[in-house]
Design a protein around this motif. Structure first.
Motif, PDB file in Angstrom:
ATOM      1  N   ARG A  21     -55.216 -33.807-108.622  1.00 28.16           N
ATOM      2  CA  ARG A  21     -55.192 -34.546-107.363  1.00 28.16           C
ATOM      3  C   ARG A  21     -56.562 -34.656-106.701  1.00 28.16           C
ATOM      4  NH1 ARG A  21     -49.508 -32.821-104.362  1.00 28.16           N
ATOM      5  NH2 ARG A  21     -48.143 -33.733-105.960  1.00 28.16           N
ATOM      6  N   PHE A  22     -57.419 -33.672-106.927  1.00 26.08           N
ATOM      7  CA  PHE A  22     -58.722 -33.653-106.284  1.00 26.08           C
ATOM      8  C   PHE A  22     -59.779 -33.209-107.283  1.00 26.08           C
ATOM      9  CE2 PHE A  22     -55.592 -32.883-102.934  1.00 26.08           C
ATOM     10  CZ  PHE A  22     -55.948 -33.859-102.011  1.00 26.08           C
ATOM     11  N   PRO A  23     -61.054 -33.587-107.048  1.00 30.37           N
ATOM     12  CA  PRO A  23     -62.129 -33.112-107.925  1.00 30.37           C
ATOM     13  C   PRO A  23     -62.201 -31.590-107.922  1.00 30.37           C
ATOM     14  CG  PRO A  23     -62.903 -34.876-106.482  1.00 30.37           C
ATOM     15  CD  PRO A  23     -61.547 -34.481-105.985  1.00 30.37           C
ATOM     16  N   ARG A  24     -62.638 -31.048-109.038  1.00 31.44           N
ATOM     17  CA  ARG A  24     -62.768 -29.590-109.133  1.00 31.44           C
ATOM     18  C   ARG A  24     -63.805 -29.105-108.116  1.00 31.44           C
ATOM     19  NH1 ARG A  24     -62.132 -25.634-113.345  1.00 31.44           N
ATOM     20  NH2 ARG A  24     -63.544 -23.863-113.036  1.00 31.44           N
ATOM     21  N   PRO A  25     -63.432 -28.140-107.274  1.00 36.68           N
ATOM     22  CA  PRO A  25     -64.393 -27.657-106.274  1.00 36.68           C
ATOM     23  C   PRO A  25     -65.453 -26.757-106.910  1.00 36.68           C
ATOM     24  CG  PRO A  25     -62.381 -26.382-106.149  1.00 36.68           C
ATOM     25  CD  PRO A  25     -62.130 -27.466-107.166  1.00 36.68           C
ATOM     26  N   LYS A  26     -66.575 -26.601-106.217  1.00 42.14           N
ATOM     27  CA  LYS A  26     -67.635 -25.726-106.722  1.00 42.14           C
ATOM     28  C   LYS A  26     -67.155 -24.282-106.773  1.00 42.14           C
ATOM     29  CE  LYS A  26     -71.429 -28.647-105.083  1.00 42.14           C
ATOM     30  NZ  LYS A  26     -72.618 -28.752-104.190  1.00 42.14           N
ATOM     31  N   GLU A  27     -66.418 -23.893-105.751  1.00 41.30           N
ATOM     32  CA  GLU A  27     -65.852 -22.547-105.708  1.00 41.30           C
ATOM     33  C   GLU A  27     -64.343 -22.641-105.945  1.00 41.30           C
ATOM     34  OE1 GLU A  27     -67.411 -19.698-105.390  1.00 41.30           O
ATOM     35  OE2 GLU A  27     -69.413 -20.599-105.136  1.00 41.30           O
ATOM     36  N   TRP A  28     -63.850 -21.847-106.903  1.00 41.09           N
ATOM     37  CA  TRP A  28     -62.434 -21.928-107.295  1.00 41.09           C
ATOM     38  C   TRP A  28     -61.524 -21.632-106.112  1.00 41.09           C
ATOM     39  CZ3 TRP A  28     -60.231 -24.163-111.199  1.00 41.09           C
ATOM     40  CH2 TRP A  28     -58.946 -23.827-111.608  1.00 41.09           C
ATOM     41  N   TYR A  29     -61.751 -20.503-105.447  1.00 41.90           N
ATOM     42  CA  TYR A  29     -60.958 -20.139-104.268  1.00 41.90           C
ATOM     43  C   TYR A  29     -61.720 -20.616-103.030  1.00 41.90           C
ATOM     44  CZ  TYR A  29     -58.629 -17.003-107.591  1.00 41.90           C
ATOM     45  OH  TYR A  29     -57.952 -16.494-108.663  1.00 41.90           O
ATOM     46  N   SER A  30     -61.480 -21.830-102.629  1.00 51.08           N
ATOM     47  CA  SER A  30     -62.261 -22.415-101.544  1.00 51.08           C
ATOM     48  C   SER A  30     -61.376 -23.323-100.696  1.00 51.08           C
ATOM     49  CB  SER A  30     -63.436 -23.219-102.107  1.00 51.08           C
ATOM     50  OG  SER A  30     -62.970 -24.291-102.900  1.00 51.08           O
ATOM     51  N   PRO A  31     -61.800 -23.634 -99.469  1.00 50.30           N
ATOM     52  CA  PRO A  31     -60.985 -24.481 -98.600  1.00 50.30           C
ATOM     53  C   PRO A  31     -60.676 -25.851 -99.183  1.00 50.30           C
ATOM     54  CG  PRO A  31     -62.691 -23.363 -97.327  1.00 50.30           C
ATOM     55  CD  PRO A  31     -62.988 -23.095 -98.774  1.00 50.30           C
ATOM     56  N   GLU A  32     -61.568 -26.393-100.015  1.00 53.63           N
ATOM     57  CA  GLU A  32     -61.333 -27.741-100.543  1.00 53.63           C
ATOM     58  C   GLU A  32     -60.501 -27.764-101.817  1.00 53.63           C
ATOM     59  OE1 GLU A  32     -65.572 -26.539-101.864  1.00 53.63           O
ATOM     60  OE2 GLU A  32     -64.249 -26.283-100.127  1.00 53.63           O
TER      61      GLU A  32
END
Length: 643
Positions: A259-270
């Motif tokens: 659903r969303f691009p992979r975030p830079k940090e796995w456990y992150s707000p985005e």
């Protein structure tokens, strides 16, 4: 508590209150006991459930023994005073201790409904009194300091406090717990309003953790008759669709892992793929559908269920890696990091249970059965004291560690909620009569459509065998429909009603038996328990063996389990495999079978077939002695067979 402290229970006139909710109010306050019945029934919702929890159940056999074991060694030993400690100190800035009390209370309520032990009731009473004593004058119940309120996991913790208080209130009719929940919800809504009115920018995972408070807000709307909780719930759903929100409606048909691009940090707000929090939001959305009748909400949940089942849920009925969706269904044959978090397992069951109750469709019962017998029961340690946080399909069973400086973790608090949900699901009230969803030795007390007591008695050692006898005990004959679920894997099913063969049996749906039922009426069901072989992969292929709802595994405790030996079913490309039951020790496993395989010997000539013992996945690696296990077994690669 004074009347001034109860604004949410005083806003509606008697006439308006009854018109909106169908409940009776006395002197401006809810009549004792009526809210508890209402919150758990259909009158406060626009959309009624097709199935409802019937009455008390008592299970025996293996399942009953595991429930009893967990009750004695886990439920009765929970230290609620330890769990309340963080609420007294309120020094937290980023952790989630505040969820533990609510999860343990919800599990305790289910366990008490199953076994009304006075010791447990006393523990729950003290736990609720202790938690309410920490509530601040402005209504806050939580573990965060003043500067950190509404950040990180604070609202998530409030959600579980609300759910625990509401479950306790539904069980007991205790007004103080409802008033405390009202004050907490009012505090949260006021604070959100002061901070700009946006909830999806609070906390973690695109606001899913915070906005999963949707479910208790819907329940409060029903319990109090106050529409402001419904309004807040609908505002939450609208905010999902903002650019920073999780977009749970508009992306309902999009793969949950994409659903969303992979975030830079796995456990992150985005991070938008967080499995547990996402399903919690959809569970709340389904409740909001029942409250409003908005079909868009229901369709979103139905789409998501199918997508999760098709792309994520593995052979054992769970999924997620490092707590996120990752397209895991097709990757399940390989070792997966931090696989099958028990919180994901339980929340998947919760979502399926809500859909089963709403629709009465068998597909959701099939999903629950797979998860319960495999992923969930595998997470419960053999001693019944604790739960694994992660459960691989191959490897070892290892206990979870404590979290947030506490003695337990999110999964050990959550696991019993799933385990003690089953007694209330075995047989349920339907609009036309009775629905038998699951098969287990024991009895369920029900009420017929005419309001008469009915006892449904099952005699079986299912799923060790597929033979089930179901007997009715009734006060008087009555015309009604008895719905009997036929599992989707049972391709050859025999059903007799009072000795007469019933011919119209189709796997994967309910058989609707409409007749005048009387005490002593008997159904005999024989399900197809043949061993089944499931193969996955293309060039690198693996196979697994199942019988009934159970996934089977090799275990180094048993014969023929040198896991380095590559074995192949004797009949290539055959969907069934011959299984022979063998005697087991009580503490070894639930089910043990033997099967013949061809072992690869790397010689010119084949050796004779070997006998391999398989046990149920739930107890593989979970015995008194440490062992390793294997569920997905590699098939030998033969280049000569490449096309």
């Amino acid at each position: 508590m004074s009347k001034k402290e109860m604004p949410s229970l005083r806003l509606l006139s008697r006439r308006t209150f009854v018109k909106q909710t169908g409940m009776t109010a006395v002197a401006g306050v809810l009549a004792p006991g009526l809210v508890a019945r209402q919150a758990g029934s259909t009158g406060g919702y626009l959309i009624a459930n097709r199935f409802e929890t019937a009455g008390t159940a008592l299970l025996q056999g293996y399942m009953g023994s595991r429930l009893d074991q967990c009750f004695q060694n886990d439920i009765l030993t929970k230290n609620f005073d330890h769990l309340i400690g963080p609420f007294r100190h309120r020094t937290e800035t980023h952790r989630w201790q505040s969820e533990f009390w609510g999860k343990c209370m919800m599990a305790s309520v289910l366990a008490y409904q199953y076994k009304p032990d006075p010791r447990l009731k006393a523990k729950m009473d003290a736990a609720v009194t202790g938690l309410i004593a920490t509530q601040t004058p402005d209504g806050y119940i939580g573990n965060y300091n003043a500067e950190s309120r509404l950040k990180q996991w604070d609202i998530w913790g409030m959600k579980y406090c609300l759910l625990g208080l509401l479950d306790y209130h539904d069980l007991t009719g205790d007004k103080k717990s409802l008033y405390a929940a009202v004050k907490l919800a009012d505090y949260l809504m006021a604070q959100i309003d002061r901070q700009g009115g946006i909830i999806v920018n609070k906390g973690n995972y695109r606001g899913m953790a915070a906005s999963s408070v949707l479910l208790p807000m819907v329940r409060l709307s029903v319990a109090t008759g106050n529409r402001k909780y419904r309004s807040f719930a609908e505002t939450i759903v609208k905010q999902w669709e903002t650019p920073g929100g999780p977009q749970l409606i508009s992306k309902a048909a999009v793969n949950v892992a994409e659903r969303f691009p992979r975030p830079k940090e796995w456990y992150s707000p985005e991070q938008g793929q967080k499995a547990y929090e996402m399903m919690s939001c959809y569970e709340g959305l389904l409740a909001l559908y029942r409250l409003t009748g908005n079909e868009t909400y229901k369709q979103a949940v139905v789409h998501v269920f199918k997508n999760i089942q098709d792309t994520e849920i593995n052979i054992a009925g769970s999924g997620a890696s490092a707590e996120m969706w990752f397209g895991g269904r097709e990757r399940q044959t390989t070792p997966v990091f931090h696989y099958q978090e028990t919180c994901v397992t339980v929340t998947w069951m919760q979502l399926c249970m809500a859909l089963l109750k709403l629709t009465g469709e068998a597909i959701y019962a099939h999903a629950i059965e797979t998860t319960y017998y495999n992923a969930l029961m595998a997470a419960l340690k053999s001693d019944g004291f604790t739960w694994a946080k992660y459960t691989p399909l191959n490897g070892e069973r290892l206990p979870g560690s404590g979290q947030c400086g506490m003695e337990l973790n999110c999964c050990s608090a959550n696991g019993p909620r799933g385990l003690f949900a089953m007694p209330g699901l075995v047989a349920m009230r339907s609009r036309e009569g009775i629905a038998v969803n699951f098969f287990a030795e024991g009895t369920t007390a029900l009420t017929s459509p005419a309001g008469k007591p009915v006892k449904l008695v099952q005699t079986t050692n299912y799923p060790a065998s597929g033979k089930i006898a179901i007997r009715l005990e009734m006060q008087a004959p009555e015309d009604m429909v008895l719905q009997l679920r036929i599992p989707e894997w049972s391709r050859q099913t025999i059903l007799q009603v009072n000795g007469v063969l019933y011919k119209d049996v189709v796997s994967g749906i309910y058989v609707n038996l409409k007749r005048k039922w009387n005490t002593g009426d008997m159904m005999l069901l024989e399900l197809d328990m043949r061993g089944r072989v499931k193969v996955m992969g293309k060039q690198s292929q693996y196979f697994a063996v199942l019988t009934g709802p159970l996934v089977l595994s090799r275990d180094t405790r048993f014969t023929g389990t040198n896991l380095g030996t590559v074995i192949t079913p004797l009949k290539e490309n055959e969907p069934f495999i011959d299984l022979k039951k063998v005697a087991i020790k009580a503490d070894d496993s639930w089910l043990q079978v033997e099967a013949m395989f061809q072992a690869e010997n790397y010689k010119e000539q084949k050796d004779p077939p070997v006998v391999v013992t398989l046990c149920d996945y739930a107890t593989a690696g979970n015995g008194a002695a440490a062992s390793t296990f294997q569920t997905w077994m590699p098939l030998i690669f033969n280049a000569a067979k490449l096309e």
